[in-house]
Each structure stands twice: as structure tokens, then as C-alpha cells.
Design a protein around this motif. Sequence first.
Motif, mmCIF file in Angstrom:
data_model
loop_
_atom_site.group_PDB
_atom_site.id
_atom_site.type_symbol
_atom_site.label_atom_id
_atom_site.label_comp_id
_atom_site.label_asym_id
_atom_site.label_seq_id
_atom_site.Cartn_x
_atom_site.Cartn_y
_atom_site.Cartn_z
ATOM 1 N N GLU A 1 0.812 -1.218 0.000
ATOM 2 C CA GLU A 1 0.000 0.000 0.000
ATOM 3 C C GLU A 1 0.845 1.268 0.000
ATOM 4 O O GLU A 1 0.589 2.193 -0.753
ATOM 5 N N ASN A 2 1.869 1.311 0.857
ATOM 6 C CA ASN A 2 2.666 2.528 1.003
ATOM 7 C C ASN A 2 3.670 2.738 -0.118
ATOM 8 O O ASN A 2 4.017 3.865 -0.422
ATOM 9 N N LEU A 3 4.166 1.660 -0.693
ATOM 10 C CA LEU A 3 5.229 1.789 -1.694
ATOM 11 C C LEU A 3 4.711 1.592 -3.109
ATOM 12 O O LEU A 3 5.468 1.600 -4.059
ATOM 13 N N MET A 4 3.404 1.390 -3.226
ATOM 14 C CA MET A 4 2.786 1.155 -4.534
ATOM 15 C C MET A 4 3.544 0.112 -5.349
ATOM 16 O O MET A 4 3.906 0.336 -6.503
ATOM 17 N N LEU A 5 3.814 -1.009 -4.707
ATOM 18 C CA LEU A 5 4.547 -2.091 -5.369
ATOM 19 C C LEU A 5 3.675 -2.727 -6.443
ATOM 20 O O LEU A 5 2.456 -2.740 -6.340
ATOM 21 N N GLN A 6 4.331 -3.261 -7.450
ATOM 22 C CA GLN A 6 3.619 -3.914 -8.551
ATOM 23 C C GLN A 6 3.399 -5.403 -8.274
ATOM 24 O O GLN A 6 3.134 -6.166 -9.183
ATOM 25 N N VAL A 7 3.552 -5.808 -7.028
ATOM 26 C CA VAL A 7 3.332 -7.208 -6.653
ATOM 27 C C VAL A 7 2.338 -7.251 -5.506
ATOM 28 O O VAL A 7 2.143 -6.255 -4.802
ATOM 29 N N GLY A 8 1.708 -8.412 -5.325
ATOM 30 C CA GLY A 8 0.794 -8.583 -4.208
ATOM 31 C C GLY A 8 1.564 -8.994 -2.967
ATOM 32 O O GLY A 8 2.689 -9.482 -3.069
ATOM 33 N N PRO A 9 0.959 -8.811 -1.786
ATOM 34 C CA PRO A 9 1.628 -9.183 -0.533
ATOM 35 C C PRO A 9 2.088 -10.640 -0.524
ATOM 36 O O PRO A 9 3.145 -10.958 0.015
ATOM 37 N N GLU A 10 1.303 -11.522 -1.152
ATOM 38 C CA GLU A 10 1.638 -12.956 -1.148
ATOM 39 C C GLU A 10 2.870 -13.272 -2.002
ATOM 40 O O GLU A 10 3.449 -14.339 -1.885
ATOM 41 N N GLU A 11 3.296 -12.327 -2.832
ATOM 42 C CA GLU A 11 4.469 -12.554 -3.687
ATOM 43 C C GLU A 11 5.777 -12.146 -3.022
ATOM 44 O O GLU A 11 6.849 -12.353 -3.569
ATOM 45 N N ILE A 12 5.680 -11.539 -1.849
ATOM 46 C CA ILE A 12 6.879 -11.106 -1.138
ATOM 47 C C ILE A 12 7.276 -12.201 -0.154
ATOM 48 O O ILE A 12 6.488 -12.569 0.716
ATOM 49 N N GLY A 13 8.488 -12.729 -0.299
ATOM 50 C CA GLY A 13 8.966 -13.775 0.598
ATOM 51 C C GLY A 13 9.315 -13.212 1.962
ATOM 52 O O GLY A 13 9.791 -12.080 2.064
ATOM 53 N N ASP A 14 9.092 -14.007 3.013
ATOM 54 C CA ASP A 14 9.372 -13.546 4.376
ATOM 55 C C ASP A 14 10.833 -13.138 4.564
ATOM 56 O O ASP A 14 11.130 -12.167 5.219
ATOM 57 N N ASN A 15 11.764 -13.937 4.009
ATOM 58 C CA ASN A 15 13.164 -13.543 4.171
ATOM 59 C C ASN A 15 13.831 -13.158 2.858
ATOM 60 O O ASN A 15 15.035 -13.173 2.744
ATOM 61 N N GLN A 16 13.021 -12.773 1.883
ATOM 62 C CA GLN A 16 13.541 -12.229 0.631
ATOM 63 C C GLN A 16 14.101 -10.832 0.927
ATOM 64 O O GLN A 16 13.441 -10.027 1.588
ATOM 65 N N PRO A 17 15.341 -10.551 0.482
ATOM 66 C CA PRO A 17 15.886 -9.208 0.724
ATOM 67 C C PRO A 17 15.002 -8.144 0.071
ATOM 68 O O PRO A 17 14.404 -8.396 -0.981
#
Length: 89
Positions: A16-32
Motif C-alpha cells: 500500500e505505502n510503496l505502490m509495489l507492482q506485486v501482491g503481498p503474497e508474492e513477497i517472501g518472508d526472508n527475501q531481501p
Amino acid sequence: MENTALKQDIKRLMVENLMLQVGPEEIGDNQPLFGPGSVGLDSVDALQLVVALDKAYGLKIGDSEAAKRILHSVDTMAAAVAEHQKSAA
């Protein structure tokens, strides 16, 4: 707050804050979050993230060393927020 729920919350906050082009589920927990193989954030995103974490959780990040450590991944942010909430309780 349970850690998995907290991580989901942080991912939503990032999208929401960074207007990322990915959904929350696409971000890995320990992905840099920065650098090669990362989500692809930059220094402006880092500043917005620091402000968002403060607004959402009252987590103050005082210096660039702390920011580097805390903003490394969703895992490190969740750990910092959980730690902050424990000490604030």
C-alpha cells in the motif's frame, strides 16, 4: 500479534505505502528488500517504510545502521516490531 499475521500486515503495509507492482503474497518472508534478488526497493522506499512502520506500530528507527538491519526483509521487520511491542507493553 502472532508473527505470521504480523508478517502479512507488514507485506500489506509495504504494498500500500510503496505502490509495489506485486501482491503481498508474492513477497517472501526472508527475501531481501534491497539489492540483487530482492523486492527491488530503493532509498526513497526505505524512508517511506520507516515512516509507515512508525505510524502503524510506533517503531522508531533511529539511524541508518538500524535501518539496514531492520529493513533487510519482512522477517527482520516483524522481529523488530514484535520486540518493540514487547518492550512497550
